[in-house]
Design an enzyme around this catalytic site. Structure first.
Site, PDB file in Angstrom:
ATOM      1  N   SER A   3       0.796  -1.233   0.000  1.00 21.89           N
ATOM      2  CA  SER A   3       0.000   0.000   0.000  1.00 21.89           C
ATOM      3  C   SER A   3       0.827   1.280   0.000  1.00 21.89           C
ATOM      4  CB  SER A   3      -0.956   0.002   1.194  1.00 21.89           C
ATOM      5  OG  SER A   3      -2.035  -0.872   0.963  1.00 21.89           O
ATOM      6  N   TYR A  28      -3.879   3.534   7.690  1.00 22.19           N
ATOM      7  CA  TYR A  28      -5.171   2.847   7.753  1.00 22.19           C
ATOM      8  C   TYR A  28      -6.035   3.474   8.844  1.00 22.19           C
ATOM      9  CZ  TYR A  28      -2.437  -0.574   5.086  1.00 22.19           C
ATOM     10  OH  TYR A  28      -1.633  -1.189   4.158  1.00 22.19           O
ATOM     11  N   LYS A  59       0.437   3.256  -3.092  1.00 24.29           N
ATOM     12  CA  LYS A  59      -0.743   4.088  -3.329  1.00 24.29           C
ATOM     13  C   LYS A  59      -0.378   5.570  -3.403  1.00 24.29           C
ATOM     14  CE  LYS A  59      -3.820   0.841  -0.932  1.00 24.29           C
ATOM     15  NZ  LYS A  59      -4.613   0.597   0.298  1.00 24.29           N
ATOM     16  N   TYR A  89      -2.958  -3.372 -10.607  1.00 23.59           N
ATOM     17  CA  TYR A  89      -2.901  -3.025  -9.183  1.00 23.59           C
ATOM     18  C   TYR A  89      -2.008  -3.978  -8.396  1.00 23.59           C
ATOM     19  CZ  TYR A  89      -4.482  -1.968  -4.446  1.00 23.59           C
ATOM     20  OH  TYR A  89      -4.524  -1.633  -3.108  1.00 23.59           O
TER      21      TYR A  89
END
Length: 297
Positions: free
Chosen positions: A53, A233, A56, A181
């Site tokens: 992540s 998160y 991202k 992705y």
């Protein structure tokens, strides 16, 4: 690193992605890359890990540079969430049903869907091109084993994609998007390279050595703001209090942090807490932020 290594026993390696389940919890590393070009590192500094992540942030930067702020935020929202990164419930509640921010999985998938390219290789190639420029190293690539493992086990992300496609948030082939992705998440590097990327964000998007504006100042600031509000998160609030710097974590155990006007820090430890963040990485950042007074607050 010696002071925090013991905390690895308090978490567990991500096992829902088969390739990541093979990681050894005792492996850890940290690096600080000063904006003057000097880097200090400790631990297994040559160990290659996948960004997961953390990627991202880079995908968001590319999408902003390719399409602009208005287009990007017509597809994803700007708000933090208390829900887990894999949540689908928020998509059902929002009207229109676009992801609440680009750091949760649904939002990241919507961002990757915006990347220019005729296929998944060209789409992930846009992120790799940015990384190559930031690091001055064209050898950076994605881990094919991890990408394949994530693609084959991406049942929840498929659900997110189909829900968003039904509601017009994403377009095109869901399988092509998932392929891009998972390759994006599987981009791999070592701890010093990740720290250098963080340092460029600390330097407001400018190259550490040449002073070239690699990421436009405003877009670099948008990325850092999302790192503050959504980067850890649904632990972003407690992280803001205990550490207080822009940061982005990944379930590989990587965390990228930005220390304004000073440099970039990267930590790696694959043992995760219940929120999906590296337990060793969080503890080290807490200790260092307190010692060096890093908090932006």
């Amino acid at each position: 690193m010696e002071h925090v290594r013991i905390y690895a026993n308090n978490g567990k390696v991500a096992d829902y992605i088969p390739a990541l389940a093979k990681q050894q919890p005792e492996i850890n590393a940290a690096a600080f890359y000063h904006i003057d070009g000097h880097c200090v590192a400790a631990g297994q500094t040559k160990y290659l890990f996948t960004l997961q992540s953390v990627s991202k942030v880079l995908a968001l930067a590319v999408a902003l540079m390719e399409h602009g702020e208005d287009a990007v935020f017509s597809r994803v929202g700007l708000e933090p969430t208390s829900e887990p990164f894999y949540t689908i419930s928020k998509l059902e509640l929002e009207k229109p049903s676009k992801p609440i921010n680009p750091m949760i999985n649904a939002g990241a998938l919507a961002i990757t869907n915006m990347l220019c390219g005729a296929n998944s290789e060209e789409m992930v190639g846009q992120i790799l091109q940015l990384i190559h420029k930031m690091l001055g190293d064209t050898s950076i690539d994605y881990d094919q084993e991890v990408a394949k493992s994530e693609y084959e086990s991406a049942f929840l992300n498929r659900s997110l994609c189909y829900f968003m496609k039904q509601n017009g948030v994403i377009t095109g082939s869901v399988e092509e998007l998932l392929d891009a992705y998972t390759k994006q998440c599987a981009i791999r590097m070592n701890i010093q390279q990740l720290a250098k990327i963080a340092a460029i964000f600390a330097n407001d998007g400018k190259d550490i050595h040449s002073d070239e504006q690699i990421i436009p100042l405003y877009y670099a600031r948008i990325c850092k703001t999302f790192m503050v509000t959504c980067g850890m998160y649904n632990a972003s609030g407690s992280f803001a209090i205990k550490v207080g710097i822009p940061a982005k974590s990944g379930v590989s155990g990587a965390i990228m942090g930005v220390v304004r006007d000073s440099g970039g820090i990267a930590v790696f430890g694959p043992s995760l807490d219940e929120k999906g963040n590296s337990v060793v990485g969080i503890k080290l950042l807490e200790l260092m932020s307190k010692h060096y007074n890093w908090s932006i607050y």
